[in-house]
Design an enzyme around this catalytic site. Structure first.
Site, mmCIF file in Angstrom:
data_model
loop_
_atom_site.group_PDB
_atom_site.id
_atom_site.type_symbol
_atom_site.label_atom_id
_atom_site.label_comp_id
_atom_site.label_asym_id
_atom_site.label_seq_id
_atom_site.Cartn_x
_atom_site.Cartn_y
_atom_site.Cartn_z
ATOM 1 N N SER A 79 0.851 -1.178 0.000
ATOM 2 C CA SER A 79 0.000 0.000 0.000
ATOM 3 C C SER A 79 0.893 1.238 0.000
ATOM 4 O O SER A 79 2.118 1.136 0.141
ATOM 5 C CB SER A 79 -0.896 0.015 1.245
ATOM 6 O OG SER A 79 -1.708 -1.129 1.300
ATOM 7 N N GLU A 108 1.949 10.725 -10.939
ATOM 8 C CA GLU A 108 1.009 9.900 -11.685
ATOM 9 C C GLU A 108 -0.391 10.076 -11.110
ATOM 10 O O GLU A 108 -0.560 10.293 -9.916
ATOM 11 C CB GLU A 108 1.403 8.419 -11.603
ATOM 12 C CG GLU A 108 2.833 8.139 -12.034
ATOM 13 C CD GLU A 108 3.242 6.690 -11.782
ATOM 14 O OE1 GLU A 108 2.351 5.841 -11.581
ATOM 15 O OE2 GLU A 108 4.452 6.409 -11.774
ATOM 16 N N LYS A 110 -3.812 8.951 -9.583
ATOM 17 C CA LYS A 110 -4.214 7.813 -8.750
ATOM 18 C C LYS A 110 -5.567 7.313 -9.251
ATOM 19 O O LYS A 110 -6.615 7.859 -8.914
ATOM 20 C CB LYS A 110 -4.286 8.210 -7.278
ATOM 21 C CG LYS A 110 -4.494 7.037 -6.330
ATOM 22 C CD LYS A 110 -4.415 7.488 -4.881
ATOM 23 C CE LYS A 110 -4.539 6.282 -3.954
ATOM 24 N NZ LYS A 110 -5.837 5.606 -4.081
ATOM 25 N N ASP A 112 -8.875 5.358 -9.625
ATOM 26 C CA ASP A 112 -9.770 4.780 -8.629
ATOM 27 C C ASP A 112 -10.334 3.471 -9.173
ATOM 28 O O ASP A 112 -11.401 3.425 -9.784
ATOM 29 C CB ASP A 112 -10.906 5.763 -8.314
ATOM 30 C CG ASP A 112 -11.578 5.449 -6.989
ATOM 31 O OD1 ASP A 112 -11.053 4.599 -6.250
ATOM 32 O OD2 ASP A 112 -12.612 6.061 -6.697
ATOM 33 N N GLU A 165 -3.720 -0.768 -12.543
ATOM 34 C CA GLU A 165 -5.051 -0.562 -11.984
ATOM 35 C C GLU A 165 -6.095 -0.862 -13.050
ATOM 36 O O GLU A 165 -6.082 -0.280 -14.137
ATOM 37 C CB GLU A 165 -5.198 0.889 -11.525
ATOM 38 C CG GLU A 165 -6.297 1.115 -10.522
ATOM 39 C CD GLU A 165 -5.833 0.848 -9.097
ATOM 40 O OE1 GLU A 165 -6.687 0.907 -8.183
ATOM 41 O OE2 GLU A 165 -4.632 0.584 -8.884
ATOM 42 N N TYR A 217 1.509 0.757 -14.352
ATOM 43 C CA TYR A 217 2.440 1.762 -13.829
ATOM 44 C C TYR A 217 3.682 1.200 -13.138
ATOM 45 O O TYR A 217 4.542 1.963 -12.726
ATOM 46 C CB TYR A 217 1.723 2.710 -12.870
ATOM 47 C CG TYR A 217 0.858 2.027 -11.827
ATOM 48 C CD1 TYR A 217 1.416 1.256 -10.805
ATOM 49 C CD2 TYR A 217 -0.526 2.160 -11.861
ATOM 50 C CE1 TYR A 217 0.622 0.637 -9.858
ATOM 51 C CE2 TYR A 217 -1.328 1.545 -10.908
ATOM 52 C CZ TYR A 217 -0.746 0.792 -9.906
ATOM 53 O OH TYR A 217 -1.532 0.169 -8.967
ATOM 54 N N LYS A 305 -4.343 12.459 -1.499
ATOM 55 C CA LYS A 305 -5.772 12.177 -1.677
ATOM 56 C C LYS A 305 -6.566 13.472 -1.815
ATOM 57 O O LYS A 305 -6.427 14.392 -1.003
ATOM 58 C CB LYS A 305 -6.303 11.384 -0.476
ATOM 59 C CG LYS A 305 -5.580 10.059 -0.226
ATOM 60 C CD LYS A 305 -5.769 9.077 -1.355
ATOM 61 C CE LYS A 305 -7.160 8.505 -1.383
ATOM 62 N NZ LYS A 305 -7.447 7.595 -0.264
ATOM 63 N N CYS A 399 -48.627 2.156 -6.460
ATOM 64 C CA CYS A 399 -47.787 2.754 -7.500
ATOM 65 C C CYS A 399 -48.340 4.130 -7.881
ATOM 66 O O CYS A 399 -49.532 4.255 -8.191
ATOM 67 C CB CYS A 399 -47.753 1.843 -8.720
ATOM 68 S SG CYS A 399 -46.930 2.567 -10.154
ATOM 69 N N CYS A 402 -49.752 3.892 -11.780
ATOM 70 C CA CYS A 402 -50.924 3.124 -12.213
ATOM 71 C C CYS A 402 -51.890 2.788 -11.089
ATOM 72 O O CYS A 402 -52.990 2.300 -11.347
ATOM 73 C CB CYS A 402 -50.477 1.833 -12.888
ATOM 74 S SG CYS A 402 -49.776 0.628 -11.728
ATOM 75 N N CYS A 417 -43.934 -2.104 -7.867
ATOM 76 C CA CYS A 417 -45.286 -2.153 -8.404
ATOM 77 C C CYS A 417 -45.433 -3.501 -9.091
ATOM 78 O O CYS A 417 -44.639 -3.836 -9.975
ATOM 79 C CB CYS A 417 -45.520 -1.024 -9.408
ATOM 80 S SG CYS A 417 -47.031 -1.211 -10.367
ATOM 81 N N CYS A 422 -48.404 -1.722 -15.862
ATOM 82 C CA CYS A 422 -48.098 -0.357 -15.440
ATOM 83 C C CYS A 422 -47.466 0.401 -16.606
ATOM 84 O O CYS A 422 -46.490 -0.074 -17.199
ATOM 85 C CB CYS A 422 -47.158 -0.375 -14.249
ATOM 86 S SG CYS A 422 -46.608 1.267 -13.714
#
Length: 659
Positions: A79, A108, A110, A112, A165, A217, A305, A399, A402, A417, A422
């Site tokens: 990590s 670079e 990051k 997600d 990633e 990377y 971050k 609903c 309808c 529903c 509907c």
């Protein structure tokens, strides 16, 4: 000659695939690419002895696993330590420059997504393993194989390990969630969750259809390739055919790093993928090696971050939207606010429990953010600003579109529903009813349904069977004409004779898939019997649990659905199960299918087995009688052999079903 052409096509298509998905610089038209691809498919089918698991044709998926096997990483995946402000970054810089005054950094993005490790042996893709706990991950080789930008064969015969990633682009994320909404499935909260959930699918065809991508990377043991810095390693990865993020920069000072971070913050929302920060690494490998690692993180890298932006707004109203399957989703209409570069005016409230848990009321002052920087969500209510004008929201009992019954099934959080007619559901309901696995009405696809619905020709399922009365209006529609109209009406007429299970599946009963519809039809034999079935009766059936049983009972308790069935009876639809068993050769035998067969696809093989009295399951156990396997058979075959379950190759299977 055939093998030479096969190899030539595989090399060409791999090159064109890299140009398109990695370099974003295609040199061939889509039509020309498709023609070469089709030629390769035909040659591979003609010469199965030349099968290659790393052929470009294997990117369509098709491997179905029972589970993922654990794999110990040859090199630990660490990590990163975190920095949350500029002072954290400057402290990181001071610690390094105290030892090495002349140092540069690579900045670079990051990404997600989901950290991944790949192995190649002599230029051939071998294995993909998730990060896991850093020491042990999961083998997801078959799923990463289908990512278009991941090369299966390198342009050099190198043996290497790399890290990167896997992520879901925003366009893919939007498309996947739209499909999930239509299929009454829980939507993914953000692209990272979507990527993680996708890469852990047991069926690689599902993965292939979700549009994952990846950036790489880290080249492990990069010095063995004659490179001395991170930036050179990234260029090496790119030269080998891997997708490397284009926003990488080398900075000589921490001031330059911070300036680059500020620059990234100005365009991060214009990217077609999610980032949640920036990674800063010492560029020089000799300095990286000297700095080394702590127990869990490298001393030569840090992650900065970004903060999630939270903005105050007011809930002006709460309203319900109804999806194709009848799912009733509450939404908040907000006082418009700008978040992360766009104006936000609505936020999903998911379900009744979500509203109750967060105690969200109309006119409340709330904090809003974009979950995963994509989907607006209410973080919390500011109770200090609540007034007497803030009123609790009562979830509707019927609903709002309808007036049909609103139901919750079992322990599910969502409300539905259950009126199949509907209007909010009708176009998708009609398309599902007419689909191949349901009533199989040829040419009545979703676009045609939309056209007919817009023209006022069909608004309910029974009206499909009254189209013949409106033929004059039908033939004047765009791209219809007399010939197409005749073909459509003929297909509608043919569908009336379908067996009961087709109709049950076509009705779109919550939780009732194609296989469950067959189980119900075999049990009930007639629609009338099924409509009168009690919860306790259904619970005694194999493969029917309490959620499905309650859903079926609730569906047939609704008056709208009673009228629907009667209308279909009046239209002449068959309401009885037609037993298609042609022999009892496989009576009582439980089969499992794995791998790819040349002569039959999975559905065809299953239909043959069932026509001879057998049943097909998705997993191997001690109760399995036979495992039928084709090319690329995986863990199911291995498990069958370990349990001494009988196994048949395709030749044996063909012999058994034709003799």
């Amino acid at each position: 000659m055939s093998l030479d052409r096969l190899q030539e096509l595989r090399q060409l298509l791999q090159r064109y695939n890299t140009e398109y998905h990695v370099l974003d610089a295609p040199t061939i038209s889509d039509v020309a690419y498709d023609a070469l691809y089709q030629e390769l498919l035909e040659l591979e089918a003609q010469y199965p002895e030349y099968y290659d698991q790393n052929s470009i044709t294997q990117k369509v998926g098709g491997v179905v696993l029972d589970r993922f096997h654990k794999v110990t990483h040859k090199h630990a995946m660490y990590s990163l330590g975190n920095a949350f402000n500029e002072e954290d970054l400057r402290a990181f810089d001071r610690r390094i420059r105290n030892q090495f005054p002349q140092v540069s950094y690579v900045v670079e993005l990051k990404i997600d997504g989901l950290a991944m490790s790949l192995d190649y042996d002599e230029g051939q893709y071998v294995q993909a393993v998730t990060r896991g706990d850093g020491s042990v991950g999961e083998d997801v080789t078959s799923n990463v194989r289908v990512i278009n930008s991941v090369p299966l064969s390198l342009n050099q015969t190198e043996t290497l390990t790399l890290r990167g990633e896997v992520f879901m682009p925003i366009a893919s994320f939007t498309r996947v969630n739209e499909r999930r909404q239509e299929a009454h499935e829980q939507v993914f909260a953000n692209p990272r969750n979507a990527a993680s959930g996708t890469i852990r699918q047991l069926d690689s065809k599902v993965v292939a259809g979700r549009g994952l991508d990846a950036f790489w990377y880290t080249l492990v043991d990069a010095q063995n390739f004659g490179v001395t810095s991170q930036y050179e390693a990234l260029k090496t990865l790119k030269s080998l055919g891997f997708k490397v993020n284009p926003e990488i920069r080398v900075c000589d000072t921490m001031d330059d790093v911070i300036a680059r971070i500020h620059e990234i913050e100005t365009f991060r929302y214009d990217l077609d993928y999610e980032i949640d920060g920036v990674v800063i690494k010492v560029n020089e490998f000799d300095i990286q090696e000297a700095l080394g690692f702590t127990v869990r993180i490298p001393r030569f890298a840090i992650a900065y971050k970004f903060k999630a932006q939270e903005v105050e707004s007011v809930v002006e109203d709460i309203f319900i939207t109804v999806g194709r399957t009848g799912k009733m989703t509450p939404n908040a209409r907000l006082k418009p606010v700008e978040i992360s570069g766009s104006v936000v005016q609505y936020a999903t409230l998911h379900n009744q429990d979500y509203i109750t848990r967060k105690d969200i009321r109309v006119h409340d002052t709330v904090l809003v953010r974009k979950a995963g920087e994509i989907i607006p969500e209410i973080v919390q209510v500011d109770i200090t600003k609540r007034t007497e004008a803030c009123v609790s929201y009562d979830f509707p009992k019927v609903c709002p579109v309808c007036g049909g019954n609103a139901m919750r099934f079992g322990d599910e959080a969502d409300t539905y529903c259950v009126n199949a007619d509907c209007p909010a559901q009708i176009v998708q309901s009609l398309s599902h009813f007419a689909s191949r696995d349901a009533m199989n009405i040829d040419t009545l696809g979703e676009r045609r349904v939309e056209q007919l619905h817009s023209a006022g020709l069909i608004n309910t399922i029974p009206e499909i069977y009254t189209l013949y009365e409106k033929v004059d209006r039908l033939i004047i529609l765009d791209k219809m004409g007399k010939k197409s109209a005749t073909k459509l009406l003929s297909a509608i007429e043919d569908s009336k004779s379908n067996s009961l299970e087709k109709l049950i599946f076509g009705l779109g009963i919550r939780h009732v898939g194609e296989k469950t519809a067959h189980v119900l039809a075999m049990y009930a034999k007639t629609m009338d019997t099924l409509m009168q079935a009690r919860f306790e009766d259904l619970m005694e059936l194999n493969d029917i649990g309490d959620v499905i049983a309650q859903s079926v009972v609730s569906f047939f308790e609704d008056d709208h659905n009673h009228l629907l069935i009667q209308a279909l009876k009046d239209a002449g639809l068959n309401m009885e199960y037609q037993d298609k068993t042609t022999s009892n050769k496989f009576a009582g035998l439980k089969f499992v299918l794995t791998g790819t067969m040349a002569q039959y696809d999975r559905k065809q093989a299953q239909a043959l087995i069932e026509s001879m009295g057998g049943s097909v399951s998705g997993s191997v156990s001690s109760k399995t009688d036979v495992v039928v396997y084709g090319e690329s058979a995986g863990s199911k075959l291995v498990k069958a052999q370990s349990l001494n379950v009988e196994t048949w190759d395709e030749a044996r299977f063909i012999q058994e079903v034709t003799s």
